[in-house]
Design an enzyme around this catalytic site. Sequence first.
Site, PDB file in Angstrom:
ATOM      1  N   HIS A   1       0.939  -1.189  -0.115  1.00  0.00           N
ATOM      2  CA  HIS A   1       0.122   0.081   0.014  1.00  0.00           C
ATOM      3  C   HIS A   1       0.746   1.281  -0.153  1.00  0.00           C
ATOM      4  O   HIS A   1       1.990   1.200   0.440  1.00  0.00           O
ATOM      5  CB  HIS A   1      -1.050  -0.041   1.222  1.00  0.00           C
TER       6      HIS A   1
ATOM      7  N   GLU B   1      -2.191  -7.630   6.793  1.00  0.00           N
ATOM      8  CA  GLU B   1      -0.921  -7.516   7.370  1.00  0.00           C
ATOM      9  C   GLU B   1      -1.097  -8.276   8.672  1.00  0.00           C
ATOM     10  O   GLU B   1      -2.108  -8.934   9.176  1.00  0.00           O
ATOM     11  CB  GLU B   1      -0.827  -5.996   7.966  1.00  0.00           C
TER      12      GLU B   1
END
Length: 203
Positions: A9, A82
Site C-alpha cells: 500500500h 497484515e
Amino acid sequence: MNKFFIVRHGQTQWNIEGRTQGQGDSKLTEKGKEQAEKLAHKLVKYNIDYIYSSDLGRTIETSSIISSVLQKEVEYNEGLREINFGKWEGLTIEEIKNRYSDIYKIWRNAPHNALIPDAENLTALKERLLKCINYLNKKHEKSNILLVSHGMSIKVLLLSLLGSDLSNLYRIKQDNTALNIVEFREYGPVIIRTNDTSHLEGE
C-alpha cells in the site's frame, strides 16, 4: 502459468509517525495517494486480469486508486491482511522498546521466535498467506494477478516462496507501493522482481 504482481500500500500517516500498524489502520497521506496513482500507471503495461486486495483501510484505498486506472474490479481477501501485531498496534518503536524490551530484542534478532502479546506469529502468517496465494493460483490459469497487501506480509510471502527461513525477515525490504513479480512455473514459483519503486523516482 500465472504471474502475480504483489504490491504494498501507499504511505500512511502512521508510516510517517513510525507507528506499528498491523491490522489497525491509518489513512493514506496525500503522498501515499500519489504513490498509488503512479504505481497504477506503471501497472497498465502488464495487462492485469484480476485485482485482489487485503480488506484493511489502507489497502482498500490503494487498490481503489489502482482499480480506477486499470478499470478492473477489486475483490477483497482477508488472507492478504497484515500480520496482527496484538498489543503492539499503534505503538512507536520507542514505546515498544520501553514496554516490551525483552520481546522486542527477540523480534529484532530472531523474529520467528517472538511471541508478541495477543499477536499472530510469523508461522501463522506464513500459513495464511500461502493458503491464499495457492488458492488463487489454482483458481486462475495463465493470468496476470495483482495482490495489494502489506510490508510484513509481503516479506513473509516472498521468503516462503523462496523456501527461506523466517529468521531472514529483515533481509528483504518493502517500500510503500513497491512492486514484486512472481511467476508460478511448472517447477514452482520464481521471483522475477522485488521492491521495484522505479515509478517513484524523483520523489
